[in-house]
Motif scaffolding. Structure first.
Motif, mmCIF file in Angstrom:
data_model
loop_
_atom_site.group_PDB
_atom_site.id
_atom_site.type_symbol
_atom_site.label_atom_id
_atom_site.label_comp_id
_atom_site.label_asym_id
_atom_site.label_seq_id
_atom_site.Cartn_x
_atom_site.Cartn_y
_atom_site.Cartn_z
ATOM 1 N N ARG A 128 6.855 12.807 16.852
ATOM 2 C CA ARG A 128 6.079 12.163 15.782
ATOM 3 C C ARG A 128 6.715 10.858 15.375
ATOM 4 O O ARG A 128 7.919 10.796 15.115
ATOM 5 N N ASN A 137 5.621 6.389 14.173
ATOM 6 C CA ASN A 137 4.565 5.391 13.985
ATOM 7 C C ASN A 137 4.175 4.852 15.368
ATOM 8 O O ASN A 137 4.818 5.141 16.377
ATOM 9 N N VAL A 141 12.773 0.089 10.736
ATOM 10 C CA VAL A 141 12.214 1.414 11.026
ATOM 11 C C VAL A 141 10.731 1.490 10.664
ATOM 12 O O VAL A 141 10.111 2.541 10.771
ATOM 13 N N ASP A 142 10.118 0.377 10.229
ATOM 14 C CA ASP A 142 8.718 0.401 9.812
ATOM 15 C C ASP A 142 7.827 -0.299 10.831
ATOM 16 O O ASP A 142 8.123 -1.392 11.284
ATOM 17 N N ALA A 143 6.677 0.332 11.122
ATOM 18 C CA ALA A 143 5.732 -0.256 12.072
ATOM 19 C C ALA A 143 5.038 -1.435 11.433
ATOM 20 O O ALA A 143 4.749 -1.430 10.248
ATOM 21 N N THR A 172 1.425 8.522 13.234
ATOM 22 C CA THR A 172 0.989 8.482 11.829
ATOM 23 C C THR A 172 0.895 7.047 11.332
ATOM 24 O O THR A 172 1.480 6.130 11.882
ATOM 25 N N GLY A 173 0.131 6.906 10.264
ATOM 26 C CA GLY A 173 -0.122 5.615 9.627
ATOM 27 C C GLY A 173 -1.282 5.824 8.669
ATOM 28 O O GLY A 173 -1.431 6.910 8.112
ATOM 29 N N ASP A 233 -3.875 9.403 10.849
ATOM 30 C CA ASP A 233 -2.942 10.078 11.759
ATOM 31 C C ASP A 233 -3.714 10.592 12.965
ATOM 32 O O ASP A 233 -4.859 11.042 12.820
HETATM 33 P P1 ATP Z 1 6.783 3.877 9.065
HETATM 34 O O1 ATP Z 1 8.246 3.635 9.216
HETATM 35 O O2 ATP Z 1 5.910 3.040 9.932
HETATM 36 O O3 ATP Z 1 6.343 3.923 7.627
HETATM 37 P P2 ATP Z 1 7.068 6.730 9.031
HETATM 38 O O4 ATP Z 1 7.976 7.425 9.948
HETATM 39 O O5 ATP Z 1 7.487 6.535 7.617
HETATM 40 O O6 ATP Z 1 6.601 5.369 9.663
HETATM 41 P P3 ATP Z 1 4.354 7.108 8.377
HETATM 42 O O7 ATP Z 1 3.478 6.599 9.457
HETATM 43 O O8 ATP Z 1 4.560 6.230 7.202
HETATM 44 O O9 ATP Z 1 5.732 7.551 9.010
HETATM 45 O O10 ATP Z 1 3.756 8.508 7.969
HETATM 46 C C1 ATP Z 1 4.246 9.275 6.886
HETATM 47 C C2 ATP Z 1 3.052 9.742 6.065
HETATM 48 O O11 ATP Z 1 2.501 8.603 5.394
HETATM 49 C C3 ATP Z 1 1.906 10.332 6.893
HETATM 50 O O12 ATP Z 1 1.375 11.431 6.191
HETATM 51 C C4 ATP Z 1 0.879 9.206 6.950
HETATM 52 O O13 ATP Z 1 -0.428 9.697 7.058
HETATM 53 C C5 ATP Z 1 1.102 8.537 5.616
HETATM 54 N N1 ATP Z 1 0.710 7.130 5.564
HETATM 55 C C6 ATP Z 1 1.384 6.076 6.086
HETATM 56 N N2 ATP Z 1 0.731 4.920 5.851
HETATM 57 C C7 ATP Z 1 -0.382 5.262 5.143
HETATM 58 C C8 ATP Z 1 -1.474 4.512 4.588
HETATM 59 N N3 ATP Z 1 -1.539 3.192 4.705
HETATM 60 N N4 ATP Z 1 -2.451 5.188 3.951
HETATM 61 C C9 ATP Z 1 -2.393 6.522 3.832
HETATM 62 N N5 ATP Z 1 -1.381 7.287 4.301
HETATM 63 C C10 ATP Z 1 -0.397 6.670 4.961
#
Ligand code: ATP
Ligand code: TZP
Ligand code: MG
Ligand code: MG
Length: 267
Positions: A121, A123, A140-142, A167-168, A171
């Protein structure tokens, strides 16, 4: 129908209280343990190569997260992962920051090759980089996903022979054949560090109690997203500090009825 099954799996997590062995990063350790406890699972963090094989084999799931990786931890992750594989324990991998540095990318590819992973799992950028495709990542953020994430998830699942969750805002989760999209969650999740890492561990808790791992992963994504929506309502107009606390409360209080009412999943 599927939301009914997801509600039942939520109850099963609470009834079975699965032990989730986390080898995670130093940023998110405490929040991950508290999030798993709130959901109804039982967290343990263990890293020493002298004990990880023993811990992984008695766990319901093993979660490997390279957020603050180092060579000792990677060596221990391989030991833990092989023990989990030998004993039929699901192994989840969160390739935090794959693509940001070549060490992270190469380590992700190495772990995906060495171990029989149940889920990956991350991004979109992280998953793309694990399969050797280019996708921009900042730390670490997409960055905003540009391509089709469902196609990416399918391709990655086929290439890595595992279930892939990206995810984003939306998902997606795919085993290469069947793909689900989940339209839950809330943008404020992006303002609390570790919400992705905790999600991977929550997927571990669901994987521990369900035979159908794709449904288990989808269930975790729906429950997590619905809990975030309910928490965001409670923290509305306050901010991420209150959301962080309300989210733990929401994971604790989430009901199958709320999953049925607010869950939004498409095949
Ligand atoms: P990143 O580093 O890109 O933030 P991450 O590892 O933190 O990645 P996320 O993709 O942020 O993982 O996912 C974590 C949770 O946040 C998931 O449940 C996802 O659905 C939710 N999420 C992330 N961005 C959004 C958004 N823009 N709107 C709604 N939910 C989001
Ligand atoms: N730096 C290294 S690991 C980490 C940070 C900020 C936490 C990342 O957590 P998430 O869940 O991917 O947002
Ligand atoms: Mg995030
Ligand atoms: Mg992450």
């Amino acid at each position: 129908m599927i939301l009914e099954t997801i509600g039942q799996l939520l109850i099963k997590v609470r009834e079975e209280n699965p032990l989730v062995h986390n080898m995670t990063n130093v940023v998110v350790t405490n929040y991950t343990a508290n999030g798993l406890l709130a959901l109804g699972a039982s967290p343990v963090m263990a890293y020493a190569k002298q004990e990880v094989a023993d811990m992984a084999k008695i766990a319901g799931a093993l979660v490997l997260n390279i957020g603050t990786l180092n060579e000792h931890e990677i060596e221990a992750m391989v030991i833990a992962g092989k023990s989990a594989n030998q004993h039929g324990v699901p192994v989840l991998f969160d390739p935090v920051g794959a693509g940001a540095t070549s060490y992270r990318t190469e380590t992700s590819q190495y772990l995906a090759q060495e171990l029989d992973l149940t889920f990956i799992r991350g991004n979109a950028a992280e998953i793309a980089n694990v399969i050797g495709e280019r996708w921009e990542i900042k730390g670490v953020d997409a960055k905003e996903a540009g391509g089709d994430v469902a196609d990416l998830a399918r391709a990655a699942a086929k290439k890595l022979k595992t279930i892939v969750a990206i995810t984003g805002k939306v998902d997606v989760i795919s085993d290469g054949e069947t793909t689900y999209s989940i339209h839950n969650g809330h943008p404020i999740l992006t303002k609390v560090t570790g919400t992705g890492c905790l999600l991977t561990s929550v997927m571990g808790a669901f994987a521990a109690v369900a035979n159908d791992k794709l449904i288990a992963g989808a269930a975790a994504l729906v429950c997590y997203g619905v809990a975030a929506q309910l928490a965001a309502e409670k923290a509305a107009g306050v901010g991420p500090g209150s959301f962080q606390i309300e989210f733990l409360n929401a994971l604790y209080n989430l009901t199958p009825d709320e999953v049925r009412r607010f869950g939004y999943i498409e095949k």
